[in-house]
Design a protein around this motif. Structure first.
Motif, short mmCIF file in Angstrom:
data_model
loop_
_atom_site.label_atom_id
_atom_site.label_comp_id
_atom_site.label_asym_id
_atom_site.label_seq_id
_atom_site.Cartn_x
_atom_site.Cartn_y
_atom_site.Cartn_z
N LEU A 20 -39.65 9.08 107.65
CA LEU A 20 -41.08 8.90 107.48
C LEU A 20 -41.44 7.43 107.70
O LEU A 20 -40.58 6.55 107.56
N GLU A 21 -42.70 7.17 107.95
CA GLU A 21 -43.18 5.81 108.05
C GLU A 21 -43.17 5.18 106.65
O GLU A 21 -43.29 5.88 105.64
N ALA A 22 -43.04 3.86 106.59
CA ALA A 22 -42.95 3.13 105.32
C ALA A 22 -44.14 3.44 104.41
O ALA A 22 -43.99 3.54 103.19
N GLU A 23 -45.32 3.58 104.99
CA GLU A 23 -46.52 3.85 104.19
C GLU A 23 -46.44 5.18 103.45
O GLU A 23 -46.90 5.30 102.32
N PHE A 24 -45.84 6.19 104.09
CA PHE A 24 -45.69 7.48 103.42
C PHE A 24 -44.65 7.39 102.31
O PHE A 24 -44.83 7.96 101.23
N TRP A 25 -43.54 6.68 102.57
CA TRP A 25 -42.55 6.51 101.51
C TRP A 25 -43.18 5.80 100.32
O TRP A 25 -42.96 6.18 99.17
N ALA A 26 -43.99 4.76 100.58
CA ALA A 26 -44.63 4.01 99.49
C ALA A 26 -45.56 4.91 98.68
O ALA A 26 -45.59 4.84 97.44
N ALA A 27 -46.32 5.75 99.36
CA ALA A 27 -47.25 6.65 98.66
C ALA A 27 -46.48 7.65 97.81
O ALA A 27 -46.86 7.92 96.66
N ARG A 44 -43.38 24.95 106.91
CA ARG A 44 -43.68 23.62 107.45
C ARG A 44 -42.42 22.75 107.38
O ARG A 44 -41.70 22.78 106.38
N PRO A 45 -42.14 21.97 108.41
CA PRO A 45 -41.00 21.04 108.33
C PRO A 45 -41.17 20.09 107.14
O PRO A 45 -42.29 19.71 106.79
N LEU A 46 -40.06 19.69 106.53
CA LEU A 46 -40.13 18.86 105.33
C LEU A 46 -40.88 17.56 105.58
O LEU A 46 -41.73 17.18 104.76
N ALA A 47 -40.59 16.86 106.65
CA ALA A 47 -41.28 15.59 106.91
C ALA A 47 -42.79 15.80 107.01
O ALA A 47 -43.58 15.02 106.46
N SER A 48 -43.21 16.85 107.67
CA SER A 48 -44.65 17.15 107.77
C SER A 48 -45.24 17.47 106.41
O SER A 48 -46.33 17.01 106.07
N ALA A 49 -44.52 18.25 105.62
CA ALA A 49 -45.00 18.61 104.29
C ALA A 49 -45.15 17.37 103.42
O ALA A 49 -46.12 17.24 102.66
N LEU A 50 -44.22 16.42 103.53
CA LEU A 50 -44.31 15.19 102.74
C LEU A 50 -45.50 14.35 103.17
O LEU A 50 -46.21 13.79 102.32
N ARG A 51 -45.72 14.25 104.47
CA ARG A 51 -46.88 13.48 104.96
C ARG A 51 -48.19 14.10 104.49
O ARG A 51 -49.08 13.40 104.01
N VAL A 52 -48.33 15.40 104.63
CA VAL A 52 -49.56 16.07 104.22
C VAL A 52 -49.76 15.92 102.72
O VAL A 52 -50.86 15.62 102.24
N TRP A 53 -48.71 16.12 101.94
CA TRP A 53 -48.80 15.99 100.50
C TRP A 53 -49.24 14.59 100.12
O TRP A 53 -50.13 14.41 99.27
N ALA A 54 -48.64 13.58 100.74
CA ALA A 54 -49.00 12.18 100.44
C ALA A 54 -50.48 11.93 100.74
O ALA A 54 -51.17 11.27 99.97
N LEU A 55 -50.96 12.46 101.85
CA LEU A 55 -52.38 12.29 102.19
C LEU A 55 -53.30 12.98 101.19
O LEU A 55 -54.32 12.43 100.78
N LEU A 56 -52.93 14.16 100.78
CA LEU A 56 -53.77 14.92 99.85
C LEU A 56 -53.77 14.36 98.44
O LEU A 56 -54.70 14.59 97.68
#
Length: 72
Positions: A20-27, A53-65
């Protein structure tokens, strides 16, 4: 161009890598701290609810929500 950071986590006893991008890890880390969970614990919760959903996608969406929102 944003670079991906790859981390290994253990989910239900199986090692997997997620990039994941650093910003998603930070969130994700900030939310885990707020909830007094380990990062692996939070990822495990998200993994258990992601469906197909792929795990990386699920993590990104979760972080955004969940950015900046109190859990409750």
């Amino acid at each position: 161009m944003m670079s991906l950071i790859k981390r290994s986590v253990s989910l239900e006893g199986h090692a997997t890598s997620v990039a994941l991008e650093a910003e998603f890890w930070a969130a994700l880390e900030a939310n885990a701290r707020q909830r007094r969970l380990s990062l692996a614990g939070l990822i495990g919760e998200i993994d258990s609810q992601r469906g197909d959903r792929p795990l990386a996608s699920a993590l990104r969406v979760w972080a955004l929500l969940h950015q900046g929102l109190p859990e409750g």
